[in-house]
Design a protein around this motif. Sequence first.
Motif, PDB file in Angstrom:
ATOM      1  N   ILE A   6      -2.656 -13.814  45.365  1.00 57.14           N
ATOM      2  CA  ILE A   6      -2.378 -15.001  44.562  1.00 57.14           C
ATOM      3  C   ILE A   6      -3.120 -14.870  43.228  1.00 57.14           C
ATOM      4  O   ILE A   6      -4.305 -14.503  43.216  1.00 57.14           O
ATOM      5  CB  ILE A   6      -2.870 -16.279  45.291  1.00 57.14           C
ATOM      6  CG1 ILE A   6      -2.263 -16.380  46.696  1.00 57.14           C
ATOM      7  CG2 ILE A   6      -2.597 -17.531  44.454  1.00 57.14           C
ATOM      8  CD1 ILE A   6      -0.754 -16.433  46.751  1.00 57.14           C
ATOM      9  N   GLU A  54     -12.453  -8.826  40.598  1.00 49.05           N
ATOM     10  CA  GLU A  54     -12.044 -10.216  40.857  1.00 49.05           C
ATOM     11  C   GLU A  54     -12.378 -10.478  42.325  1.00 49.05           C
ATOM     12  O   GLU A  54     -11.672 -10.012  43.218  1.00 49.05           O
ATOM     13  CB  GLU A  54     -10.523 -10.403  40.665  1.00 49.05           C
ATOM     14  CG  GLU A  54     -10.019 -10.186  39.254  1.00 49.05           C
ATOM     15  CD  GLU A  54      -8.548 -10.585  39.066  1.00 49.05           C
ATOM     16  OE1 GLU A  54      -7.879 -10.947  40.074  1.00 49.05           O
ATOM     17  OE2 GLU A  54      -8.067 -10.529  37.925  1.00 49.05           O
ATOM     18  N   GLU A  56     -12.490 -12.411  45.771  1.00 43.75           N
ATOM     19  CA  GLU A  56     -11.541 -13.382  46.332  1.00 43.75           C
ATOM     20  C   GLU A  56     -11.781 -13.586  47.834  1.00 43.75           C
ATOM     21  O   GLU A  56     -12.139 -12.653  48.546  1.00 43.75           O
ATOM     22  CB  GLU A  56     -10.091 -12.883  46.126  1.00 43.75           C
ATOM     23  CG  GLU A  56      -9.853 -12.481  44.670  1.00 43.75           C
ATOM     24  CD  GLU A  56      -8.407 -12.382  44.225  1.00 43.75           C
ATOM     25  OE1 GLU A  56      -7.507 -12.672  45.049  1.00 43.75           O
ATOM     26  OE2 GLU A  56      -8.200 -12.014  43.049  1.00 43.75           O
ATOM     27  N   ASP A  85     -10.025  -7.897  44.219  1.00 40.51           N
ATOM     28  CA  ASP A  85      -8.739  -7.500  43.646  1.00 40.51           C
ATOM     29  C   ASP A  85      -9.075  -6.756  42.358  1.00 40.51           C
ATOM     30  O   ASP A  85      -9.223  -7.374  41.302  1.00 40.51           O
ATOM     31  CB  ASP A  85      -7.909  -8.776  43.401  1.00 40.51           C
ATOM     32  CG  ASP A  85      -6.730  -8.568  42.478  1.00 40.51           C
ATOM     33  OD1 ASP A  85      -6.268  -7.419  42.346  1.00 40.51           O
ATOM     34  OD2 ASP A  85      -6.257  -9.579  41.895  1.00 40.51           O
ATOM     35  N   LYS A 106      -2.353  -3.441  39.353  1.00 44.18           N
ATOM     36  CA  LYS A 106      -2.908  -4.217  40.464  1.00 44.18           C
ATOM     37  C   LYS A 106      -2.855  -3.515  41.820  1.00 44.18           C
ATOM     38  O   LYS A 106      -3.571  -3.905  42.738  1.00 44.18           O
ATOM     39  CB  LYS A 106      -2.092  -5.517  40.605  1.00 44.18           C
ATOM     40  CG  LYS A 106      -2.381  -6.582  39.549  1.00 44.18           C
ATOM     41  CD  LYS A 106      -3.706  -7.279  39.829  1.00 44.18           C
ATOM     42  CE  LYS A 106      -3.835  -8.594  39.088  1.00 44.18           C
ATOM     43  NZ  LYS A 106      -5.158  -9.209  39.363  1.00 44.18           N
ATOM     44  N   THR A 174      -9.024 -15.501  42.261  1.00 44.46           N
ATOM     45  CA  THR A 174     -10.421 -15.332  41.842  1.00 44.46           C
ATOM     46  C   THR A 174     -10.897 -16.496  40.967  1.00 44.46           C
ATOM     47  O   THR A 174     -10.124 -17.032  40.179  1.00 44.46           O
ATOM     48  CB  THR A 174     -10.608 -13.989  41.080  1.00 44.46           C
ATOM     49  OG1 THR A 174     -12.003 -13.690  40.989  1.00 44.46           O
ATOM     50  CG2 THR A 174     -10.035 -14.041  39.660  1.00 44.46           C
TER      51      THR A 174
HETATM   52 MG    MG Z   1      -6.831 -11.617  41.652  1.00 41.77          MG
END
Ligand code: MG
Length: 202
Positions: A6, A54, A56, A85, A106, A174
């Motif tokens: 997300i 990031e 999470e 992430d 990503k 995040t």
């Molecule tokens: Mg992220």
Amino acid sequence: MKIICIGRNYAKHIEELANEKPEHPVVFLKPDSAILPKKMPFFIPTFSDNVHYEVEVLVKINKVGKHIATKFAHKYYDTVGLGIDLTARDVQAKCKEKGLPWEKAKAFDGSAVVGEFYPKEEFDMENISFQLKKNGEVVQDGNTKTMLWKIDELVSYVSQYFTLKKGDIIFTGTPAGVGKVQENDVLTGIIQGKQAFEIKIK
Ligand code: MG
């Protein structure tokens, strides 16, 4: 298994990247090959000069589900974890500029750091505190109470598009404080006082 991520789920992080607040959750996937093997360092890929961390909160899906109602979403995970992430921000910026998919930024090898998982009973899902430390210093400090969409809403939302299967992992977005990783950095993730992972950057 698959990893469902997300984006833009904390207002302050949306502000720091000057993104627009979305009408619906931003969703993208990482393949299982993105998972950084346990105890392995993360090697900064040659195609990026600006890989960001990031941190999470993660949930691991425990059974098959599709079109899951929010009120039943909690039955589809037993464990909660923490991960990173990792994002090639420079590559992502180019993708965004051109309206292209984000996978190269990503979903590359090692881009999903998956730490320990803990029984969900240990947490109040709407009040989980978590931190990322870089070289011993807190760089991200979040709490799930400031999420735009709560975890159960996210499980419900993504299950409208993707059949959730046992072992799938959801990265729930995040908080603010993302930043660049550098060679020799040590990143430590803490969820409710417990160390969920420690990784070295190479
Ligand atoms: Mg992220």
